[in-house]
Design an enzyme around this catalytic site. Structure first.
Site, PDB file in Angstrom:
ATOM      1  N   ARG A  91      -0.810  15.415  11.958  1.00 30.56           N
ATOM      2  CA  ARG A  91      -0.520  15.141  10.496  1.00 30.56           C
ATOM      3  C   ARG A  91      -0.202  16.329   9.675  1.00 30.56           C
ATOM      4  NH1 ARG A  91      -2.157   9.021   8.680  1.00 30.56           N
ATOM      5  NH2 ARG A  91       0.014   9.097   7.713  1.00 30.56           N
ATOM      6  N   LYS A 118       0.774  -1.142  -0.108  1.00 30.68           N
ATOM      7  CA  LYS A 118       0.128   0.123  -0.119  1.00 30.68           C
ATOM      8  C   LYS A 118       0.716   1.192  -0.136  1.00 30.68           C
ATOM      9  CE  LYS A 118      -2.526   2.647   3.388  1.00 30.68           C
ATOM     10  NZ  LYS A 118      -1.505   3.341   4.027  1.00 30.68           N
ATOM     11  N   ASN A 119       1.886   1.255   0.708  1.00 32.96           N
ATOM     12  CA  ASN A 119       2.478   2.690   0.980  1.00 32.96           C
ATOM     13  C   ASN A 119       3.636   2.648   0.000  1.00 32.96           C
ATOM     14  OD1 ASN A 119       1.170   3.039   3.401  1.00 32.96           O
ATOM     15  ND2 ASN A 119       3.001   2.847   4.880  1.00 32.96           N
ATOM     16  N   ARG A 124      -8.986  -0.175   4.163  1.00 35.28           N
ATOM     17  CA  ARG A 124      -8.098   0.836   3.472  1.00 35.28           C
ATOM     18  C   ARG A 124      -6.464  -0.005   3.193  1.00 35.28           C
ATOM     19  NH1 ARG A 124      -6.586   5.122   7.340  1.00 35.28           N
ATOM     20  NH2 ARG A 124      -5.101   5.165   5.260  1.00 35.28           N
ATOM     21  N   ASP A 170       3.774   1.514  12.120  1.00 36.38           N
ATOM     22  CA  ASP A 170       2.561   0.794  11.410  1.00 36.38           C
ATOM     23  C   ASP A 170       2.251  -0.526  12.052  1.00 36.38           C
ATOM     24  OD1 ASP A 170       1.913   3.050   9.941  1.00 36.38           O
ATOM     25  OD2 ASP A 170       2.525   2.201   7.980  1.00 36.38           O
ATOM     26  N   CYS A 194      -5.914   8.414   8.145  1.00 37.25           N
ATOM     27  CA  CYS A 194      -6.045   7.546   9.683  1.00 37.25           C
ATOM     28  C   CYS A 194      -5.926   8.918  10.907  1.00 37.25           C
ATOM     29  CB  CYS A 194      -5.000   6.628   9.803  1.00 37.25           C
ATOM     30  SG  CYS A 194      -5.535   5.158   9.759  1.00 37.25           S
TER      31      CYS A 194
HETATM   32  C1  UD1 Z   1       3.980   7.345   5.765  1.00 39.98           C
HETATM   33  C2  UD1 Z   1       3.173   6.224   5.790  1.00 39.98           C
HETATM   34  C3  UD1 Z   1       2.442   5.599   7.499  1.00 39.98           C
HETATM   35  C4  UD1 Z   1       3.522   5.430   8.199  1.00 39.98           C
HETATM   36  C5  UD1 Z   1       4.219   6.614   8.287  1.00 39.98           C
HETATM   37  C6  UD1 Z   1       5.403   6.632   9.165  1.00 39.98           C
HETATM   38  C7  UD1 Z   1       2.276   6.171   3.617  1.00 39.98           C
HETATM   39  C8  UD1 Z   1       1.104   6.289   2.402  1.00 39.98           C
HETATM   40  N1  UD1 Z   1       2.022   6.439   4.779  1.00 39.98           N
HETATM   41  O1  UD1 Z   1       2.850   8.455   6.285  1.00 39.98           O
HETATM   42  O2  UD1 Z   1       1.956   4.482   7.007  1.00 39.98           O
HETATM   43  O3  UD1 Z   1       2.928   5.443   9.227  1.00 39.98           O
HETATM   44  O4  UD1 Z   1       4.689   7.204   7.033  1.00 39.98           O
HETATM   45  O5  UD1 Z   1       6.348   5.669   8.711  1.00 39.98           O
HETATM   46  O6  UD1 Z   1       3.221   5.861   3.104  1.00 39.98           O
HETATM   47  N2  UD1 Z   1       5.399  15.540   9.725  1.00 39.98           N
HETATM   48  C9  UD1 Z   1       5.265  16.709   9.953  1.00 39.98           C
HETATM   49  N3  UD1 Z   1       5.280  17.476   8.787  1.00 39.98           N
HETATM   50  C10 UD1 Z   1       5.050  17.191   7.596  1.00 39.98           C
HETATM   51  C11 UD1 Z   1       5.036  15.817   7.558  1.00 39.98           C
HETATM   52  C12 UD1 Z   1       5.219  15.038   8.668  1.00 39.98           C
HETATM   53  O7  UD1 Z   1       5.261  17.337  11.209  1.00 39.98           O
HETATM   54  O8  UD1 Z   1       5.017  18.106   6.823  1.00 39.98           O
HETATM   55  C13 UD1 Z   1       5.286  14.507  10.965  1.00 39.98           C
HETATM   56  C14 UD1 Z   1       4.225  13.759  11.233  1.00 39.98           C
HETATM   57  O9  UD1 Z   1       3.086  14.362  11.924  1.00 39.98           O
HETATM   58  C15 UD1 Z   1       4.857  12.472  11.808  1.00 39.98           C
HETATM   59  C16 UD1 Z   1       6.008  12.374  11.429  1.00 39.98           C
HETATM   60  O10 UD1 Z   1       6.475  13.640  10.660  1.00 39.98           O
HETATM   61  O11 UD1 Z   1       4.670  12.900  13.359  1.00 39.98           O
HETATM   62  C17 UD1 Z   1       6.212  11.347  10.376  1.00 39.98           C
HETATM   63  O12 UD1 Z   1       5.322  11.279   9.310  1.00 39.98           O
HETATM   64  P1  UD1 Z   1       5.596  10.988   7.969  1.00 39.98           P
HETATM   65  O13 UD1 Z   1       6.697  10.041   7.748  1.00 39.98           O
HETATM   66  O14 UD1 Z   1       5.389  11.833   6.777  1.00 39.98           O
HETATM   67  O15 UD1 Z   1       4.315   9.899   7.518  1.00 39.98           O
HETATM   68  P2  UD1 Z   1       3.406  10.285   6.304  1.00 39.98           P
HETATM   69  O16 UD1 Z   1       4.147  10.254   5.009  1.00 39.98           O
HETATM   70  O17 UD1 Z   1       1.976  10.741   6.355  1.00 39.98           O
END
Ligand code: UD1
Length: 419
Positions: free
Chosen positions: A121, A22-23, A398, A306, A116
């Site tokens: 986020r 998925k990711n 999902r 995850d 989720c």
């Molecule tokens: C992706 C994965 C999700 C996984 C996560 C962490 C997909 C589709 N989803 O989510 O399943 O749980 O990586 O391995 O690949 N953050 C900020 N600002 C930003 C972006 C992120 O503060 O602009 C913070 C987030 O709130 C969180 C951390 O950084 O605390 C990590 O988030 P991130 O790695 O970006 O997760 P996702 O890409 O949303």
């Protein structure tokens, strides 16, 4: 509304072949927008999140069709770079469209991405880095309007190795003027998969999988490509944890053991026997699990957030005390309250869960509140005495391709029912 009815106490035996990740597939589908050509994405899992991504792609003008396990996307003609609030709210990964659409169309209007409910986020890392690449971003009521006639390469450093930001910037940089360097990049295998897909289309990228990625912007249009998505390491980890919780002996085919290193060593520490082969992992469950001690979630190659909720279920059944610290998302212990209704002894204090293992869990009616937390409840149901009902399984749909079919194939008694 659909739910799962599970009769617990069946050990799991047999072989399971993993679905496409998925990711990995979500950013790859977003990246098909960049190509302006036809992309055939093989091993595309059948998830409600992939369906939502198809709808978003269609909204921009792409044609998308399913051919068995493949998704075929043609992004030759784009007609809109406005993403509707309702579609964006349905899925966090809609934010992946920002980089490619900006690169292709020079303008994107988007609303707040959903997904989720596991924390705030924000997308500030994405936006700040795009500004450094020359994008102008203004807030208009509840929407964000991003503009850039032509993005320019930049030396970027992420404040935290965000998976989504790394992927978005990598895509945005493909047609930027000059070179883009992404420092403190996330190293997840799914980022390597995205790089490999884009390279198949003709993009010039290197370094994915390390902390520094280099993209050389090109003016040459990308080309048609066929690409097979990597196996889902999180689905693999969940199935292994299911066998650890319920007992049994399962072989995961089509797995890359290196992708699951942190989980496998924790399972060994807990008394399970693990055999790693190239392309498969086998787990023989411990008769009685041992507590893992202290565990914290970290960016890859650390223990993945995850798998934290499914691991919580397993440690609820282990002999002794486990302390789990969640360092990535601030609201990821939602399954704990539900697990407690099944007899688990878990105390949550801020970002820490203290788990005192019990000998058995008992079936109960519980409710999924997020994707991985929902899977954790299913695992608890498989291990518990009696019947468990897991409500609200749309969250599980999902991210797991026919989860009940996979588990039934291994001998579980689980059925999908209408409420
Ligand atoms: C992706 C994965 C999700 C996984 C996560 C962490 C997909 C589709 N989803 O989510 O399943 O749980 O990586 O391995 O690949 N953050 C900020 N600002 C930003 C972006 C992120 O503060 O602009 C913070 C987030 O709130 C969180 C951390 O950084 O605390 C990590 O988030 P991130 O790695 O970006 O997760 P996702 O890409 O949303």
């Amino acid at each position: 509304m659909e739910l799962y009815r599970i009769k617990g106490g069946k050990r799991l035996f047999g072989t399971y072949k993993l679905s496409g990740a998925k990711n990995a597939v979500l950013p790859i589908l977003a990246a098909t927008l960049l190509s302006g050509a036809e992309s055939r994405i093989v091993n595309c899992p059948d998830l409600s999140d992939t369906e939502a991504m198809f709808r978003l792609l269609r909204q921009t003008g792409c044609s998308v069709r399913r051919e068995g396990e493949a998704a075929v996307v043609n992004s030759n003609i784009l007609r809109s770079s406005e993403l509707s609030a309702s579609l964006m709210n349905s899925m966090r990964s809609s934010v992946f469209l920002l980089g490619p659409l900006l690169a292709r169309c020079g303008q994107v209007t988007l609303s707040d991405p959903g997904g989720c409910n596991i924390g705030v986020r924000p997308i500030d890392f994405h936006l700040n880095a795009l500004k450094q690449m020359g994008a102008e971003i203004v807030k208009k009521e509840s929407a964000l309007v991003c503009r850039a006639q032509k993005l320019r390469g930049a030396d970027l450093r992420l404040p935290f190795p965000s998976v989504g930001a790394t992927e978005n910037l990598l895509m945005a940089a493909v047609f930027a003027e000059g070179e883009t360097r992404i420092r403190n990049a996330a190293r997840e295998p799914e980022i390597v998969d995205l790089q490999n897909f884009l390279k198949t289309c003709g993009a010039e990228i290197r370094g994915a999988g390390s902390g520094e990625i280099l993209v050389r912007g090109t003016e040459t249009p990308l080309q048609d490509a066929e690409y097979s998505v990597m196996p889902d390491r999180i689905e693999g980890g969940t199935i292994l944890l299911a066998a650890a919780a319920a007992g049994g002996d399962v072989l995961i085919e089509n797995a890359v053991p290196g992708h699951l290193m942190s989980l496998l060593s924790l399972l060994e520490r807990s008394g399970c026997e693990i055999q790693r082969e190239s392309g498969s992992v086998r787990l023989k469950a411990a008769e009685r699990l041992r507590a893992a001690g202290y565990v914290e979630t970290r960016p890859y190659p650390g223990f993945p957030t995850d798998l934290q909720s499914p691991f919580l279920t397993v440690m609820s059944l282990a002999d002794g005390q486990t302390e789990i610290r969640e360092t990535i998302f601030e609201n990821r212990f939602k399954a704990a309250e539900q697990l407690k209704r099944m007899g688990a002894r878990i105390e949550i204090k801020g970002q820490r869960a203290s788990v005192t293992g019990v000998e058995k869990l008992s079936g109960a009616r519980v409710r999924a509140q997020d994707l991985r937390g929902g899977a954790a409840l299913v695992l608890a149901g498989l291990a518990a005495e009696g019947e468990t009902i897991v409500e609200n399984i749309c969250h599980i749909d999902r991210g797991y391709d026919k989860f009940e079919v996979a588990l039934s194939h291994l001998g579980a008694e689980i059925e999908r029912m209408k409420e």
